[in-house]
Design a protein around this motif. Structure first.
Motif: not given
Length: 475
Positions: A169, A173, A176-177, A389
Motif C-alpha cells: 500500500q 500511495d 498515486e503521488e 513513506k
C-alpha cells in the motif's frame, strides 16, 4: 543452589529445584550449545506446543484414557503457556539432534511440573503426573514437533502477509503521488522510452501483491498436520479415534482450520510443504532485494548519480566524509534477502537428507524458516516506515532528463520513420543536442506536431490512432 534428583535412561541427575524443566532438558542443554538461541525466542512454537498438549489431554480424556483431575491440571498449565507465562523455561537450543525430541521433552516437563504445582505437588514428583505417560500420552515427537512447526510457521506467515500488505500500500500511495511525473525508463541501464514515476512505483506494489498471493497459497499447506501419527505414522500407542478428535480439538483451541493428512506415514517423513514455503520466502526476498536495488540506483548521487528520487535521510553516512548520507534502509533489507536465500538452501538440503520414515533435521528447518519469516516481517516494516513513506521526487531533474534523452526518438518512429529517427538519434548523440530541437531544425515535424507527440499521456500508454500525420503518409 538447591536441587532435585530426576532419573532417565542414562541415570540420575541433579536438576535445579526451582526450574520447571527436567532431566531430559538438562541433557539437551549440555549436548547442544550450538546457536546460543533458545526456543524461548520462538513464541509461536511454544504456543503451538502448548495448544497441542492441551488438545491431546482433552482428547485422551474424552476417550477415557486420562482422568479429569490430571486433564484439568494439564489444560490449565497449557493455557498459562499460551498466555505467555513460563516461556523462559524453554531453554534448549533451537538447533538440536534427535528430530526435535529435546523440544518436545522440554514442553512435556514444563507442563508436567506446572500441572504438579496446580495439583498441590512439588516439581519432579512424577508419580502423580508424568511428562511422558500423561502430558505426552498418545503422542510422539515425530507428530508433535512437525505439527507445532506447521502451526507456528502458518502464524508467522500471516504476520508476514500483513507486513507485505502495508508495504504494498505504501508503494501504491507513492504511485498515486507520482502519477503525473514524466521520466525516462531504462533497459539494461540505458535510456529506453518515457514513463511516469508513478508507473515505476506501481510495479513494486504489483510485485508485492503477487508474492502475497503465492505466500498465501504456500502457507495453506501448513494446515495439513500429522498429529495422531505417533512414531512413524501407524498411530501406535494412540486410540483409533484419537487422530480425528485431536485435530478437531486443536482447531478449536487455535482457531485455525486444520486437517489430518490422508496418509500419516507419508506426512511424517515428507517435508515438501516446508520446501515450498521456503521457496516462496526466497521469492519474496528476491523481489524485495530487486526493489531496494532500484531505490538505491534511482536515488544515487545526490549530484553525480541518477538523483531522480530522494530517500529519507536516516543517519550520517560516513566517519570521514562530511555530509554523506547513505541508503541504509534498502541496504539492510537487501542483506535480509541474502540471508533468506541462504536459509532456503538450508531447508532444501535438510528436507532432502531425511531417511525412510522420519526426517531428523526438522530443527534446522524450523530455525531457518523462523529466521526467514521473522526477518522478512521486520524488513518489510522497516522499509515501509523508514524509507518508502518518505520518498520524494526531483521533478525538475526528471523533466530535464526526459527533454535531453535520445530515447525520445522512439516515440517519433511512427511519424518520421525508423531511418530518419536513427539519423536524429545519431546526431543527438554526436552533438549533445536535444531530439526535439534536431527534429524541429530538420523540418521533420512542426512544433505543434512535436508537442502533440511528446505529451506525457501520449508517451506513456498505448493509443489507437496517430496524433499527427506520419512521414510515409505525407509521401
Amino acid at each position: 543452589m538447591s536441587t532435585r534428583i530426576e532419573h532417565d535412561l542414562l541415570g540420575d541427575r541433579d536438576v535445579p529445584a526451582e526450574v520447571y524443566w527436567g532431566v531430559h532438558t538438562l541433557r539437551a542443554i549440555e549436548n547442544f550449545p550450538i546457536t546460543g538461541q533458545a526456543i524461548s525466542s520462538y513464541t509461536e512454537l511454544i504456543n503451538a506446543l502448548a495448544a497441542i498438549k492441551q488438545a491431546a489431554a482433552l482428547s485422551n480424556n474424552a476417550l477415557g484414557l486420562l482422568d479429569d483431575r490430571r486433564t484439568q491440571a494439564i489444560v490449565a498449565a497449557c493455557e498459562e503457556l499460551r498466555a505467555g507465562k513460563l516461556h523462559e523455561q524453554f531453554v534448549v537450543d533451537v538447533i538440536q539432534g534427535g528430530a526435535g525430541t529435546s523440544t518436545n521433552m522440554n514442553a512435556n516437563e514444563v507442563i508436567a511440573n506446572r500441572a504438579l504445582e496446580l495439583l498441590g505437588h512439588n516439581k519432579g514428583e512424577y508419580q502423580h503426573l508424568h511428562p511422558n505417560e500423561h502430558v505426552n500420552m498418545g503422542q510422539s515427537t515425530n507428530d508433535v514437533y512437525p505439527t507445532a512447526l506447521r502451526i507456528a510457521t502458518w502464524s508467522g506467515a500471516q504476520q508476514l502477509l500483513q507486513a507485505m500488505s502495508v508495504l504494498r500500500q505504501a508503494f501504491a500511495d507513492k504511485a498515486e503521488e507520482f502519477k503525473d511525473i514524466l521520466k525516462m525508463g531504462r533497459t539494461q541501464l540505458q535510456d529506453a522510452v518515457p514513463m511516469t514515476l508513478g508507473q515505476e512505483f506501481m510495479t513494486y506494489a504489483v510485485m508485492m501483491g503477487e508474492d502475497e498471493l503465492r505466500l498465501n497459497e504456500a502457507s495453506a499447506l501448513m494446515l495439513e498436520i500429522n498429529l495422531g501419527a505417533t512414531a512413524i505414522g501407524t498411530g501406535i500407542n494412540a486410540h483409533p479415534d484419537y487422530a480425528p478428535l485431536v485435530c478437531k480439538q486443536l482447531s478449536a483451541i487455535t482457531g485455525i482450520d486444520l486437517i489430518t493428512a490422508p496418509n500419516l506415514i507419508e506426512a511424517t517423513q515428507d517435508c515438501g510443504a516446508f520446501v515450498q514455503l521456503s521457496g516462496v520466502l526466497k521469492r519474496v526476498a528476491v523481489k524485495l532485494s530487486k526493489t531496494c536495488n532500484d531505490l538505491r540506483l534511482l536515488s544515487s548521487g545526490p549530484r553525480a548519480g541518477f538523483g531522480e528520487i530522494n530517500l529519507p535521510a536516516r543517519q550520517a553516512g560516513s566517519s570521514i566524509m562530511p555530509g554523506k548520507v547513505n541508503p541504509v534502509i534498502p541496504e539492510v533489507v537487501t542483506q535480509v534477502a541474502y540471508e533468506v536465500i541462504g536459509n532456503d538452501l538450508t531447508v532444501t538440503m535438510a528436507a532432502e537428507a531425511g531417511q525412510l520414515q522420519l526426517n531428523a533435521f526438522e530443527p534446522v528447518i524450523a530455525y531457518s524458516l523462523y529466521r526467514s519469516v521473522r526477518h522478512l516481517i521486520n524488513a518489510c516494516h522497516t522499509l515501509t516506515e523508514h524509507c518508502v513513506k518518505g520518498i520524494t521526487a526531483n521533478r525538475d531533474h526528471l523533466r530535464a532528463l526526459v527533454a535531453n534523452s535520445i530515447g525520445l526518438v522512439t516515440a517519433l518512429n511512427p511519424y518520421i520513420g525508423y531511418a530518419a529517427a536513427t539519423d536524429v538519434a545519431a546526431e543527438a548523440h554526436a552533438t549533445g543536442g536535444g531530439v526535439y530541437d534536431i527534429v524541429l531544425a530538420r523540418g521533420l515535424l512542426t512544433r505543434e506536431q512535436l508537442d502533440a507527440v511528446l505529451k506525457p499521456e501520449a508517451l506513456t500508454q498505448p493509443r489507437l490512432e496517430p496524433l499527427v500525420a506520419s512521414a510515409n503518409d505525407k509521401a
